[in-house]
Design a protein around this motif. Structure first.
Motif, mmCIF file in Angstrom:
data_model
loop_
_atom_site.group_PDB
_atom_site.id
_atom_site.type_symbol
_atom_site.label_atom_id
_atom_site.label_comp_id
_atom_site.label_asym_id
_atom_site.label_seq_id
_atom_site.Cartn_x
_atom_site.Cartn_y
_atom_site.Cartn_z
ATOM 1 N N UNK A 1 0.852 -1.203 0.000
ATOM 2 C CA UNK A 1 0.000 0.000 0.000
ATOM 3 C C UNK A 1 0.880 1.243 0.000
ATOM 4 N N UNK A 2 1.603 1.464 -1.120
ATOM 5 C CA UNK A 2 2.428 2.669 -1.140
ATOM 6 C C UNK A 2 1.551 3.924 -1.090
ATOM 7 N N UNK A 3 2.024 4.925 -0.355
ATOM 8 C CA UNK A 3 1.285 6.189 -0.315
ATOM 9 C C UNK A 3 2.289 7.326 -0.278
ATOM 10 N N UNK A 4 1.869 8.451 -0.836
ATOM 11 C CA UNK A 4 2.763 9.593 -0.895
ATOM 12 C C UNK A 4 2.312 10.639 0.120
ATOM 13 N N UNK A 5 3.069 10.746 1.215
ATOM 14 C CA UNK A 5 2.825 11.811 2.189
ATOM 15 C C UNK A 5 4.139 12.584 2.256
ATOM 16 N N UNK A 6 4.231 13.627 1.479
ATOM 17 C CA UNK A 6 5.469 14.362 1.216
ATOM 18 C C UNK A 6 6.427 13.466 0.436
ATOM 19 N N UNK A 7 6.771 12.296 1.005
ATOM 20 C CA UNK A 7 7.549 11.320 0.221
ATOM 21 C C UNK A 7 6.769 10.016 0.142
ATOM 22 N N UNK A 8 7.138 9.193 -0.843
ATOM 23 C CA UNK A 8 6.487 7.883 -1.022
ATOM 24 C C UNK A 8 6.922 6.964 0.116
ATOM 25 N N UNK A 9 5.953 6.273 0.696
ATOM 26 C CA UNK A 9 6.290 5.358 1.788
ATOM 27 C C UNK A 9 5.272 4.227 1.875
ATOM 28 N N UNK A 10 5.689 3.079 2.452
ATOM 29 C CA UNK A 10 4.729 1.967 2.590
ATOM 30 C C UNK A 10 3.776 2.271 3.751
ATOM 31 N N UNK A 11 2.477 2.293 3.444
ATOM 32 C CA UNK A 11 1.495 2.734 4.433
ATOM 33 C C UNK A 11 1.557 1.913 5.728
ATOM 34 N N UNK A 12 1.768 0.594 5.580
ATOM 35 C CA UNK A 12 1.801 -0.269 6.783
ATOM 36 C C UNK A 12 3.209 -0.782 7.061
ATOM 37 N N UNK A 13 4.198 -0.052 6.606
ATOM 38 C CA UNK A 13 5.583 -0.478 6.810
ATOM 39 C C UNK A 13 5.968 -1.589 5.839
ATOM 40 N N UNK A 14 7.192 -2.058 5.959
ATOM 41 C CA UNK A 14 7.667 -3.138 5.085
ATOM 42 C C UNK A 14 8.373 -4.173 5.960
ATOM 43 N N UNK A 15 7.568 -4.975 6.709
ATOM 44 C CA UNK A 15 8.189 -5.943 7.625
ATOM 45 C C UNK A 15 8.930 -7.049 6.869
ATOM 46 N N UNK A 16 10.158 -7.335 7.325
ATOM 47 C CA UNK A 16 10.986 -8.359 6.700
ATOM 48 C C UNK A 16 11.315 -9.426 7.736
ATOM 49 N N UNK A 17 11.585 -10.637 7.268
ATOM 50 C CA UNK A 17 12.069 -11.701 8.160
ATOM 51 C C UNK A 17 13.519 -11.969 7.799
ATOM 52 N N UNK A 18 14.405 -11.801 8.755
ATOM 53 C CA UNK A 18 15.841 -11.990 8.522
ATOM 54 C C UNK A 18 16.274 -13.368 8.980
ATOM 55 N N UNK A 19 17.199 -13.983 8.213
ATOM 56 C CA UNK A 19 17.797 -15.267 8.605
ATOM 57 C C UNK A 19 19.300 -15.066 8.658
ATOM 58 N N UNK A 20 19.908 -15.434 9.807
ATOM 59 C CA UNK A 20 21.360 -15.266 9.917
ATOM 60 C C UNK A 20 22.034 -16.312 9.041
ATOM 61 N N UNK A 21 23.066 -15.895 8.288
ATOM 62 C CA UNK A 21 23.750 -16.858 7.406
ATOM 63 C C UNK A 21 24.738 -17.691 8.209
#
Ligand code: HEM
Length: 139
Positions: free
Chosen positions: A119-139
């Protein structure tokens, strides 16, 4: 290529505004002094006539031969603006992004969380409306 394609689809600055400070003739257009001109970065960067039918798809390969080749020499990719007032931080921002990604990839792999909602939205700058949660895996 990945950074270019991300900035093409989701330019942080979606529209660049200017005011004509004198009467200007641009081709067939006469622009009187004082008129506000809006350059819709996001529309040009999504235009199917320019980028092809896959214009809305994430395809970093379109930049494999550089920006001039991808744009056929036209000013149709300008996430950092263009001309004399082009972003002064362009090289710094690009270098910083490359360093951040390469440092992360040395220690982690990551995937998008299933909770991500696009849900990208532009509020002054473009940003993900609900954030961009990532899952990290340690190598
Ligand atoms: C992805 C990151 C960035 C993007 C997409 C971006 C984009 C832009 C754009 C579109 C403009 C033109 C705005 C306008 O004229 O209306 C601009 C101007 C500017 N940016 Fe950036 N910028 C980024 C990062 C940075 C960074 C890291 C710095 C400083 C370290 C910076 C400093 C500036 C300055 C000082 C201007 C004004 C230049 C002038 O008017 O002569 N930017 N930027």
């Amino acid at each position: 290529m990945i950074l270019h394609e991300s900035l093409r689809l989701y330019p942080p600055v979606t529209t660049i505004g200017r005011r004509a400070n004198e009467d200007i003739v641009l081709g067939e257009l006469s622009i009187p002094a004082g008129v506000l001109i809006s350059s819709p970065v996001i529309l040009l960067q999504h235009d199917k006539e320019i980028w092809g039918e896959d214009a809305n798809k994430f395809n970093p390969e379109r930049f494999k031969e550089g920006i001039s080749s991808a744009t056929k020499g036209q000013v149709t990719y300008f996430p950092f603006s263009w001309g004399p007032r082009i972003c002064i931080g362009q090289n710094f921002a690009t270098l910083e992004a490359k360093m951040a990604v390469s440092m992360i990839l040395q220690s982690f792999s990551f995937q998008l969380s299933p909770s991500y909602a696009h849900a990208p939205q532009s509020i002054i700058t473009m940003q993900p409306q609900y954030g961009a949660p990532l899952i990290f895996h340690k190598l």
